[in-house]
Motif scaffolding. Structure first.
Motif, short mmCIF file in Angstrom:
data_model
loop_
_atom_site.label_atom_id
_atom_site.label_comp_id
_atom_site.label_asym_id
_atom_site.label_seq_id
_atom_site.Cartn_x
_atom_site.Cartn_y
_atom_site.Cartn_z
N GLY A 36 50.63 58.99 60.47
CA GLY A 36 51.02 58.02 59.81
C GLY A 36 52.54 57.93 60.20
N ILE A 37 53.55 59.04 61.07
CA ILE A 37 54.50 59.02 61.44
C ILE A 37 54.88 58.60 63.10
N SER A 38 56.25 58.07 63.96
CA SER A 38 56.16 57.83 64.98
C SER A 38 56.22 58.81 65.49
N GLU A 39 56.19 58.92 67.25
CA GLU A 39 55.78 60.36 67.94
C GLU A 39 57.47 61.01 67.99
N SER A 40 58.46 60.25 67.64
CA SER A 40 59.80 60.49 67.70
C SER A 40 60.26 61.59 66.14
N LYS A 41 59.81 61.44 65.15
CA LYS A 41 59.93 61.40 63.93
C LYS A 41 58.51 62.35 63.62
N TRP A 42 57.54 62.92 64.91
CA TRP A 42 57.54 64.09 64.72
C TRP A 42 57.85 65.62 65.14
N ASN A 43 58.84 64.68 66.01
CA ASN A 43 58.71 65.63 66.82
C ASN A 43 60.55 66.15 66.01
N GLU A 44 61.03 65.12 65.77
CA GLU A 44 62.14 65.65 64.74
C GLU A 44 62.24 66.81 63.45
N LYS A 45 60.48 66.63 62.74
CA LYS A 45 60.22 67.44 62.60
C LYS A 45 60.24 68.89 62.62
N ILE A 46 59.65 68.99 64.39
CA ILE A 46 59.36 70.22 64.70
C ILE A 46 60.67 70.90 64.63
N ASP A 47 62.35 69.96 65.01
CA ASP A 47 63.14 70.77 65.37
C ASP A 47 64.04 70.68 64.15
N THR A 48 63.44 71.03 63.21
CA THR A 48 63.85 70.70 62.02
C THR A 48 63.24 72.60 61.78
N PHE A 49 62.14 72.08 61.47
CA PHE A 49 61.50 74.03 61.31
C PHE A 49 62.24 74.90 62.15
N LYS A 50 62.04 74.99 63.80
CA LYS A 50 62.81 75.33 64.86
C LYS A 50 64.20 75.63 63.91
N LYS A 51 65.27 75.33 63.47
CA LYS A 51 66.66 75.41 63.20
C LYS A 51 66.17 76.72 61.85
N TRP A 52 64.88 76.56 61.44
CA TRP A 52 65.23 77.25 60.39
C TRP A 52 64.32 78.66 60.80
#
Length: 383
Positions: A239-255
């Motif tokens: 449902g989401i692109s690979e770039s969007k997937w990776n962006e969300k991974i980075d968002t979780f890492k930020k926390w």
């Protein structure tokens, strides 16, 4: 109306083409490069369906006629079956061959089949406009087998039709049967396939190679195809692109989440990856900065990212924090349980179970927070 326009202008349309005046600057080119029947078809499509000259010439290679009679009868067929002029124009622009087909042999049986399954006339219009290609495919060899295949997992004509209405390509896609077979062979359980067909059936319209790659990627993440959440994982992955997937991974890492922590959350509830970066940040901001709770708690309940922040998470969290501060709730109890309960159970277990004075205060707090946060949510609708 399109029908009356055609009838009133039938004589004009059939006038000798050498005297026909085209309103388009390059119409003369068509008259000098096409046959009489093709030229008539071109003029008919331009004048009655607003085709561009290029598109009309291209369409005339699929269908051509010397008189308007057949095309008029096709238009009349769709009109009598509840299609508007706009509907008919959309259909003809995508499938111009319909103007020369025998609709009672080619199209009507498909309508009758859908009616027999409980579809309404307006449902059929929506399906036909959504993907006119289904009218071209074989009823016996394509439409019925695909319908039966989808219904095998959904187990309800009503729900199967709902999925088809939302995604008419289910009745004609070249990949539906092969991709469902691929999922079954990889051990994906029926409930996961059901979830895909009901939530986002377009996922199985990709090529079998692409779907197989997604299944393998999820397996490498440690997700078991036989588990019911695997369908959610596919919904997220496709449902989401690979770039969007990776962006969300980075968002979780930020926390403060590590890669292994993120994988654990995905394994528990893959749909957390469907939440926007903004939603993830807002939940984390509230949980960590306002409540002062550790973000690691959310790893065990990542489904919370899918709940409404204003309508559910914040009001319930304020009740839980009050109970903890007052010593009315054990600190060893799960912080996550209250957010997963139904509204009725939450009130029973965390509000209504106390003495009258405490209960009145908690109810007031809960509904005040609900009101305040809902008003905020109207300003920021993604909650």
């Amino acid at each position: 109306m399109l029908k009356s326009f055609i009838c009133n202008n039938a004589f004009a349309i059939s006038t000798t083409l050498s005297h026909f005046s085209f309103p388009y600057p390059f119409s003369h080119k068509f008259l000098t490069t096409t046959t009489t029947s093709h030229s008539f078809t071109v003029s008919y499509l331009i004048n009655n369906f607003n085709f561009s000259s290029e598109l009309a010439l291209k369409a005339s290679k699929q269908v051509h006629f010397n008189t308007p009679n057949k095309a008029d009868s096709v238009i009349n067929f769709f009109t009598t079956h509840g299609f508007t002029d706009t509907d008919i124009q959309k259909i003809v622009k995508r499938e111009p061959w319909l103007l020369s087909c025998d609709t009672h042999k080619r199209v009507l049986p498909k309508f009758q089949f859908l009616l027999s399954k409980g579809a309404s006339p307006s449902d059929i219009v929506g399906i036909a406009v959504g993907n006119p290609r289904f009218m071209k495919t074989s009823l016996k060899n394509r439409v019925i087998p695909l319908y039966n295949l989808v219904n095998q997992f959904i187990c309800s004509d009503q729900k199967t039709l709902a999925s088809i209405i939302s995604c008419p390509s289910l009745l004609c896609s070249d990949f539906v049967d092969s991709n469902i077979k691929l999922l079954v062979e990889n051990g994906v359980c029926n409930s996961s396939i059901f979830r895909i067909l009901r939530s986002r059936p377009s996922i199985i319209f990709c090529s079998p190679r692409e779907l197989a790659e997604s299944v393998e990627e999820l397996k490498k993440l440690g997700l078991n195809p036989s588990m019911s959440f695997f369908g959610d994982a596919l919904l997220a992955k496709r449902g989401i692109s690979e770039s969007k997937w990776n962006e969300k991974i980075d968002t979780f890492k930020k926390w403060g989440w590590s890669e292994e922590t993120i994988l654990e959350a995905i394994r528990r509830q893959p749909k957390c990856m469907l939440s926007s970066n903004d939603k993830i940040n807002r939940v984390m901001e509230f949980w960590v900065n306002e409540l002062g709770w550790d973000s690691s708690y959310l790893v065990k309940g990542p489904g919370i990212f899918g709940y409404g922040l204003e309508k559910r998470v914040i009001p319930r969290a304020m009740i839980v924090r009050y109970l903890l501060n007052k010593g009315l709730r054990s600190e060893s109890a799960s912080l996550l349980t209250p957010f997963y309960l139904s509204e009725k159970l939450f009130l029973e277990r965390y509000v209504l179970c106390f003495e009258e004075e405490e209960k009145s205060y908690l109810l007031k707090l809960y509904y005040e927070m609900m009101k305040v946060e809902n008003e905020k949510g109207q300003k920021n609708p993604e909650s």
